[in-house]
Design an enzyme around this catalytic site. Structure first.
Site, PDB file in Angstrom:
ATOM      1  N   CYS A   1       5.590   3.632 -31.958  1.00 25.41           N
ATOM      2  CA  CYS A   1       5.266   2.744 -30.825  1.00 25.41           C
ATOM      3  C   CYS A   1       5.268   3.482 -29.489  1.00 25.41           C
ATOM      4  O   CYS A   1       4.239   3.675 -28.862  1.00 25.41           O
ATOM      5  CB  CYS A   1       6.286   1.610 -30.749  1.00 25.41           C
ATOM      6  SG  CYS A   1       6.428   0.639 -32.213  1.00 25.41           S
TER       7      CYS A   1
HETATM    8  N1  SAJ Z   1      14.711   6.903 -26.806  1.00 25.81           N
HETATM    9  C1  SAJ Z   1      15.246   7.715 -25.807  1.00 25.81           C
HETATM   10  N2  SAJ Z   1      15.943   7.141 -24.790  1.00 25.81           N
HETATM   11  C2  SAJ Z   1      16.124   5.789 -24.722  1.00 25.81           C
HETATM   12  C3  SAJ Z   1      15.560   4.977 -25.744  1.00 25.81           C
HETATM   13  C4  SAJ Z   1      14.868   5.556 -26.769  1.00 25.81           C
HETATM   14  O1  SAJ Z   1      15.099   8.934 -25.836  1.00 25.81           O
HETATM   15  O2  SAJ Z   1      16.785   5.325 -23.782  1.00 25.81           O
HETATM   16  C5  SAJ Z   1      13.935   7.515 -27.882  1.00 25.81           C
HETATM   17  C6  SAJ Z   1      14.533   7.267 -29.252  1.00 25.81           C
HETATM   18  O3  SAJ Z   1      15.434   8.288 -29.597  1.00 25.81           O
HETATM   19  C7  SAJ Z   1      13.299   7.279 -30.155  1.00 25.81           C
HETATM   20  C8  SAJ Z   1      12.192   6.775 -29.248  1.00 25.81           C
HETATM   21  O4  SAJ Z   1      12.662   6.901 -27.909  1.00 25.81           O
HETATM   22  O5  SAJ Z   1      12.991   8.591 -30.576  1.00 25.81           O
HETATM   23  C9  SAJ Z   1      11.806   5.328 -29.518  1.00 25.81           C
HETATM   24  O6  SAJ Z   1      13.012   4.616 -29.550  1.00 25.81           O
HETATM   25  P1  SAJ Z   1      13.002   2.987 -29.501  1.00 25.81           P
HETATM   26  O7  SAJ Z   1      14.428   2.561 -29.408  1.00 25.81           O
HETATM   27  O8  SAJ Z   1      12.077   2.539 -28.457  1.00 25.81           O
HETATM   28  O9  SAJ Z   1      12.528   2.572 -30.952  1.00 25.81           O
HETATM   29  P2  SAJ Z   1      11.130   2.073 -31.498  1.00 25.81           P
HETATM   30  O10 SAJ Z   1      10.107   3.125 -31.463  1.00 25.81           O
HETATM   31  O11 SAJ Z   1      11.434   1.443 -32.807  1.00 25.81           O
HETATM   32  O12 SAJ Z   1      10.687   0.989 -30.455  1.00 25.81           O
HETATM   33  C10 SAJ Z   1      10.742  -0.357 -30.806  1.00 25.81           C
HETATM   34  C11 SAJ Z   1       9.629  -0.964 -30.020  1.00 25.81           C
HETATM   35  N3  SAJ Z   1       9.325  -2.253 -30.547  1.00 25.81           N
HETATM   36  C12 SAJ Z   1       8.008  -2.584 -30.621  1.00 25.81           C
HETATM   37  O13 SAJ Z   1       7.113  -1.851 -30.259  1.00 25.81           O
HETATM   38  C13 SAJ Z   1       7.717  -3.911 -31.194  1.00 25.81           C
HETATM   39  C14 SAJ Z   1      10.005  -1.093 -28.549  1.00 25.81           C
HETATM   40  O14 SAJ Z   1       9.110  -2.004 -27.909  1.00 25.81           O
HETATM   41  C15 SAJ Z   1      11.393  -1.604 -28.347  1.00 25.81           C
HETATM   42  O15 SAJ Z   1      11.693  -1.589 -26.942  1.00 25.81           O
HETATM   43  C16 SAJ Z   1      12.356  -0.711 -29.077  1.00 25.81           C
HETATM   44  O16 SAJ Z   1      12.041  -0.820 -30.476  1.00 25.81           O
HETATM   45  C17 SAJ Z   1      13.786  -1.120 -28.832  1.00 25.81           C
HETATM   46  O17 SAJ Z   1      14.043  -1.704 -27.744  1.00 25.81           O
HETATM   47  O18 SAJ Z   1      14.616  -0.785 -29.644  1.00 25.81           O
END
Ligand code: SAJ
Length: 427
Positions: free
Chosen positions: A260
């Site tokens: 995403c």
């Molecule tokens: N990450 C960081 N710093 C942060 C948050 C995340 O480096 O503060 C990194 C994570 O390690 C990862 C990547 O970003 O590698 C993505 O992390 P994520 O927590 O956003 O996980 P995703 O990819 O599963 O994102 C999903 C998304 N959901 C949808 O698209 C429906 C996103 O919109 C959500 O915000 C996210 O989950 C969430 O909040 O957990």
């Protein structure tokens, strides 16, 4: 038309939970997926995705899976939940969406509602989906209906799931919007917000995920800056987060992975470019986040020099892109491994959640104890709960001399008080 019937195209992290939810809400559900192995597993009530709650629901719910698009005939609502990746040039790849729509178009029958849940940029429904669905003479708004309801699945989230996450819906016309809104209101225990157009609904998802990407890039840039200034960026973010309004904490790390966050901004960047606007800010954020694996590796190489590490071997803890699940899609760990091997270092990886380790392109250990004993340098790339328990003694007593905490998830002070050379990302 089969009353209260649903066909879900694409039975992955998004489609399968949706199919199970609709079935639980007494819809007659058929799932369609191109992967015959996945279809077979689902029909055997074996979950193809690593999520225990899904496995339980699959056993209790009646969802039939098939590879045949013919099964959409006479189904009331057809929902497309296929991936929307980018290619190696970070260019949007709508092939799965096009293939799904071509499959549907062959069997489209009067009055059906087609809903796209896949993440797409504004304009895709009108400029890509519609021409395919109308190719055989059917007319949207007359013979069938079209809506977009962007998926919001958050893999591994114990609180937010397909049934309780609010959704937005856009429709080709008023009847399409009403039909789609009514459908989601019938299966969700959350608010459903009708948008004024398909484009607005398409824009919502790419905006919410670009918002996350730029905020992560902001703290990643701070981490790189503060590492020069001797300031612990995590402590500063936690300090800023005491402000009860107008601040939303994000945290720096060894990279941004998943299907995403690192992907969706490119859908907006490319479409805007085709229409005469350059998203300099979104592109700058993507550039910063893509640089983080190298930043983490450079931290490790510096620490190895400082600690006099002679053994040319590194243990990478974590292959998955996010904690406590086993998902390698766009995982920063894969880039970290590539960069380490480019330094002629041997690399061994350990991840208790990832089964398909072939993509790791390095030696993979299945035993943490052995893995820790085999390298003097460690790069923690994924904050799996198993790694949070690691104490400094667990490492240095096995000969480890250096650790880079790529997710700032270890107890910094205990590691800095130990014989280990510890560095985080911006701390
Ligand atoms: N990450 C960081 N710093 C942060 C948050 C995340 O480096 O503060 C990194 C994570 O390690 C990862 C990547 O970003 O590698 C993505 O992390 P994520 O927590 O956003 O996980 P995703 O990819 O599963 O994102 C999903 C998304 N959901 C949808 O698209 C429906 C996103 O919109 C959500 O915000 C996210 O989950 C969430 O909040 O957990």
């Amino acid at each position: 038309m089969l009353h209260k019937s649903v066909a879900v195209i694409g039975l992955g992290y998004v489609g399968l939970p949706l199919a199970l939810l609709a079935a639980k809400k007494n819809y007659h559900v058929v799932g369609i997926d191109a992967d015959a192995r996945k279809v077979k597993k689902i029909n055997q009530k074996i979950s193809p995705i690593g999520d225990d709650s899904i496995a339980d629901e699959l056993r209790q719910t009646d969802v039939r899976a098939t590879t045949e698009f013919a099964d959409v005939v006479d189904v009331e609502t057809i929902i497309v939940c296929v991936p929307t990746p980018v290619d190696h040039n970070c260019f949007p790849d709508l092939t799965p969406v096009k293939d799904a729509c071509e499959g549907i178009a062959q069997f489209l029958t009067d009055g059906q509602l087609v809903i796209i849940e896949s993440t797409i940029n504004p304009g895709v429904c009108e400029e890509v989906v519609l021409p395919i669905l109308e190719a055989n003479g059917a007319k949207c708004g007359v013979d069938f209906y079209l809506a977009h309801c962007p998926e919001r699945i958050n893999p591994g989230d114990a609180k937010w799931n397909v049934s309780n996450i609010p959704r937005v819906v856009g429709g080709y016309d008023a009847p399409s919007l009403t039909k789609a809104t009514t459908f989601y209101q019938s299966i969700l225990s959350a608010a459903v917000k009708p948008m004024d157009s398909l484009r607005e609904a398409e824009a919502v998802k790419v905006v919410e995920n670009s918002f996350r990407d730029i905020n992560i890039a902001f703290v990643n840039e701070l981490a790189m800056s503060f590492s020069k200034l001797g300031i612990d960026v995590v402590n500063v973010i936690d300090g800023a987060a005491t402000k009860p309004f107008s601040f939303m904490a994000h945290y720096p790390g060894a990279g941004v992975g998943g299907h995403c966050i690192p992907v969706d901004p490119y859908y907006l960047i490319e479409y805007a470019k085709q229409n005469g606007f350059e998203h300099t800010f979104l592109k700058a954020a993507r550039k910063i986040n893509k640089a983080m694996p190298k930043f983490a590796v450079d931290q490790l190489l510096t620490a190895m020099d400082a600690a006099g590490v002679t053994k040319p071997r590194v243990l990478v803890l974590g292959l998955s892109y996010k904690p406590n699940i086993g998902d390698l899609r766009e995982s920063p760990s894969l880039e970290i491994i590539r960069l380490l091997r480019a330094q002629n270092l041997e690399v061994v990886a350990y991840d208790p959640y990832v089964e398909d380790v072939d993509a790791a392109d390095c030696e993979v250990s299945t035993n943490l104890d052995e893995a820790l004993s085999s390298a003097e340098a460690v790069l923690l790339a994924t904050a799996h709960k198993e790694f949070l328990q690691l104490k400094p003694g667990d490492l240095y007593q096995r000969g480890v001399k250096v650790i880079v905490d790529g997710r700032n998830c270890l107890d910094k002070s205990s590691y800095q008080d130990s014989p280990l050379v510890y560095s985080g990302i911006g701390r």
